[in-house]
Write an enzyme that holds these catalytic residues in place. Structure first.
Site, PDB file in Angstrom:
ATOM      1  N   SER A 138      34.545 -13.957   2.871  1.00 33.75           N
ATOM      2  CA  SER A 138      34.721 -13.150   4.117  1.00 33.75           C
ATOM      3  C   SER A 138      36.051 -12.540   4.179  1.00 33.75           C
ATOM      4  O   SER A 138      37.054 -12.748   3.641  1.00 33.75           O
ATOM      5  CB  SER A 138      34.697 -14.321   5.103  1.00 33.75           C
ATOM      6  OG  SER A 138      34.950 -13.770   6.536  1.00 33.75           O
ATOM      7  N   TYR A 151      36.901 -22.281   9.114  1.00 33.95           N
ATOM      8  CA  TYR A 151      36.400 -21.326   8.456  1.00 33.95           C
ATOM      9  C   TYR A 151      37.332 -20.438   7.504  1.00 33.95           C
ATOM     10  O   TYR A 151      37.002 -20.066   6.440  1.00 33.95           O
ATOM     11  CB  TYR A 151      35.769 -20.154   9.252  1.00 33.95           C
ATOM     12  CG  TYR A 151      34.766 -19.211   8.946  1.00 33.95           C
ATOM     13  CD1 TYR A 151      33.555 -19.521   8.296  1.00 33.95           C
ATOM     14  CD2 TYR A 151      35.140 -17.993   8.501  1.00 33.95           C
ATOM     15  CE1 TYR A 151      32.741 -18.574   7.965  1.00 33.95           C
ATOM     16  CE2 TYR A 151      34.552 -16.895   8.098  1.00 33.95           C
ATOM     17  CZ  TYR A 151      33.050 -17.208   7.991  1.00 33.95           C
ATOM     18  OH  TYR A 151      32.135 -16.450   7.322  1.00 33.95           O
TER      19      TYR A 151
HETATM   20  P1  NAD Z   1      23.074 -17.415   8.610  1.00 31.44           P
HETATM   21  O1  NAD Z   1      23.622 -18.430   9.621  1.00 31.44           O
HETATM   22  O2  NAD Z   1      21.982 -16.328   8.738  1.00 31.44           O
HETATM   23  O3  NAD Z   1      22.823 -17.971   7.283  1.00 31.44           O
HETATM   24  C1  NAD Z   1      23.445 -19.322   6.692  1.00 31.44           C
HETATM   25  C2  NAD Z   1      22.391 -19.736   5.712  1.00 31.44           C
HETATM   26  O4  NAD Z   1      23.147 -20.854   5.257  1.00 31.44           O
HETATM   27  C3  NAD Z   1      21.080 -20.068   6.290  1.00 31.44           C
HETATM   28  O5  NAD Z   1      20.157 -19.835   5.441  1.00 31.44           O
HETATM   29  C4  NAD Z   1      21.291 -21.299   6.726  1.00 31.44           C
HETATM   30  O6  NAD Z   1      19.944 -22.161   6.515  1.00 31.44           O
HETATM   31  C5  NAD Z   1      22.032 -21.829   5.494  1.00 31.44           C
HETATM   32  N1  NAD Z   1      22.560 -23.300   5.737  1.00 31.44           N
HETATM   33  C6  NAD Z   1      23.508 -23.517   6.585  1.00 31.44           C
HETATM   34  N2  NAD Z   1      23.841 -24.885   6.508  1.00 31.44           N
HETATM   35  C7  NAD Z   1      23.384 -25.314   5.133  1.00 31.44           C
HETATM   36  C8  NAD Z   1      23.355 -26.363   4.718  1.00 31.44           C
HETATM   37  N3  NAD Z   1      23.979 -27.597   5.139  1.00 31.44           N
HETATM   38  N4  NAD Z   1      22.839 -26.462   3.399  1.00 31.44           N
HETATM   39  C9  NAD Z   1      22.122 -25.397   2.846  1.00 31.44           C
HETATM   40  N5  NAD Z   1      22.250 -24.140   3.693  1.00 31.44           N
HETATM   41  C10 NAD Z   1      22.567 -24.402   4.762  1.00 31.44           C
HETATM   42  O7  NAD Z   1      24.523 -16.661   8.379  1.00 31.44           O
HETATM   43  P2  NAD Z   1      25.000 -15.367   7.451  1.00 31.44           P
HETATM   44  O8  NAD Z   1      25.950 -14.530   8.512  1.00 31.44           O
HETATM   45  O9  NAD Z   1      23.913 -14.576   6.700  1.00 31.44           O
HETATM   46  O10 NAD Z   1      26.082 -16.290   6.348  1.00 31.44           O
HETATM   47  C11 NAD Z   1      25.983 -16.260   5.230  1.00 31.44           C
HETATM   48  C12 NAD Z   1      27.151 -16.532   4.517  1.00 31.44           C
HETATM   49  O11 NAD Z   1      28.030 -15.228   4.810  1.00 31.44           O
HETATM   50  C13 NAD Z   1      28.194 -17.468   5.157  1.00 31.44           C
HETATM   51  O12 NAD Z   1      28.979 -18.082   3.960  1.00 31.44           O
HETATM   52  C14 NAD Z   1      29.141 -16.794   5.800  1.00 31.44           C
HETATM   53  O13 NAD Z   1      30.387 -17.469   6.229  1.00 31.44           O
HETATM   54  C15 NAD Z   1      29.324 -15.428   5.431  1.00 31.44           C
HETATM   55  N6  NAD Z   1      29.664 -14.270   5.943  1.00 31.44           N
HETATM   56  C16 NAD Z   1      29.061 -13.978   7.163  1.00 31.44           C
HETATM   57  C17 NAD Z   1      29.679 -12.731   7.900  1.00 31.44           C
HETATM   58  C18 NAD Z   1      28.889 -12.036   8.976  1.00 31.44           C
HETATM   59  O14 NAD Z   1      29.512 -11.333   9.877  1.00 31.44           O
HETATM   60  N7  NAD Z   1      27.677 -12.587   9.342  1.00 31.44           N
HETATM   61  C19 NAD Z   1      30.892 -12.169   7.231  1.00 31.44           C
HETATM   62  C20 NAD Z   1      31.567 -12.714   6.483  1.00 31.44           C
HETATM   63  C21 NAD Z   1      31.062 -13.729   5.786  1.00 31.44           C
END
Ligand code: NAD
Length: 256
Positions: A138, A151
């Site tokens: 991130s 985080y």
């Molecule tokens: P999201 O909530 O849409 O997806 C998260 C995914 O992780 C989902 O598929 C969920 O089912 C899965 N998950 C959660 N807990 C879990 C567990 N215990 N075991 C297995 N799977 C699990 O969120 P996202 O925004 O797509 O996030 C995905 C990644 O991207 C994360 O690591 C997040 O930190 C990172 N990220 C997101 C953003 C953003 O702005 N959305 C920015 C930077 C980084």
């Protein structure tokens, strides 16, 4: 093309993980989707990818908060040429009232899971003579924001672990990098909006504009398709000497 390669994407029944799995499948990879649930719709996502892109796709349930399940995911997949560590959760609170169980869950899912999956996948990559690891960190792996202690700690940890694994695999045909997204409008970000509204006493629109995109000079969310494209690039031959580094997809956030 990634024909014949198997990609495992953790946390991929939603958001960025699903977007990356789609782009890898479009590039020809067989994909393994994952989350901690085991619903018909989870398996249907895999079937839809297989039908759309003519690849093999499976959904494997494994809880990324449990080290043994992280390792079992890789073992059950049976092959892992491309590993995308994407599963992640968020919780927003000041450190003095940060719930300990949220701290533990974020460190486990966002950071420890990558340790376990990489440990299990690397021997398979070495045996296959090729491997690509892409850790979804991130902008918070490179910089901080208030109320996100767990985080920010976990994502900085992932960036550090990425560099270490790159050094350990430097002379293997394996690379290990991290992608550092800025804000992407996924369910994870949607869920932060109410808490942030409360914390700053702001409307939803103001949280998006003045808090989230305030740090993102482009004033636009990054998209899951752009993150998928970046992951596909890191799996390409052009990226064979890119290892141990981060690629920011953040609209200029970390240039500020
Ligand atoms: P999201 O909530 O849409 O997806 C998260 C995914 O992780 C989902 O598929 C969920 O089912 C899965 N998950 C959660 N807990 C879990 C567990 N215990 N075991 C297995 N799977 C699990 O969120 P996202 O925004 O797509 O996030 C995905 C990644 O991207 C994360 O690591 C997040 O930190 C990172 N990220 C997101 C953003 C953003 O702005 N959305 C920015 C930077 C980084």
């Amino acid at each position: 093309s990634l024909n014949g390669k198997t990609a495992i994407v953790t946390g991929s029944n939603s958001g960025i993980g699903l977007g990356i799995a789609r782009e890898l499948a479009r590039a020809g990879a067989d994909v393994v989707l994952n989350s901690f649930t085991d619903r018909d719709e989870d398996h249907a996502l895999a079937a839809a990818l297989a039908a759309e892109f003519g690849v093999s796709a499976r959904y494997i349930k494994a809880d990324m908060s449990q080290g043994a399940e992280c390792r079992a995911l890789i073992a059950q997949a049976g092959r892992c040429d491309i590993l995308i560590n994407n599963a992640g959760i968020q919780h927003v609170a000041p450190i003095d009232t940060f719930p300990q169980e949220k701290w533990d869950a974020i460190i486990a899912i966002n950071m420890n899971s990558a340790f376990h999956t990489m440990a299990a996948a690397l021997p398979m990559m070495r045996a296959a003579g090729w491997g690509r690891i892409v850790n979804i960190a991130s902008a918070h792996g490179l910089t901080a924001s208030p109320f996100k202690a767990a985080y920010v700690a976990a994502k900085h940890g992932v960036v550090g672990m990425t560099k270490t694994v790159a050094l350990e695999t430097a002379q293997d045909p394996i690379t290990c990098n991290a992608i550092c997204p800025g804000y992407v409008l996924t369910p994870l970000v949607e869920a932060q909006i109410p808490d942030t509204m409360e914390k700053y006493g702001m409307s939803r629109e103001d949280v998006i504009k003045k808090v989230m995109l305030e740090r993102q000079p482009s004033k636009e969310f990054a998209t899951v398709e752009q993150l998928g494209g970046t992951a596909v690039f890191l799996c390409s031959d052009a990226a064979a000497q890119i290892t141990g580094t981060t690629i920011s997809v953040d609209g200029g956030w970390t240039a500020l």
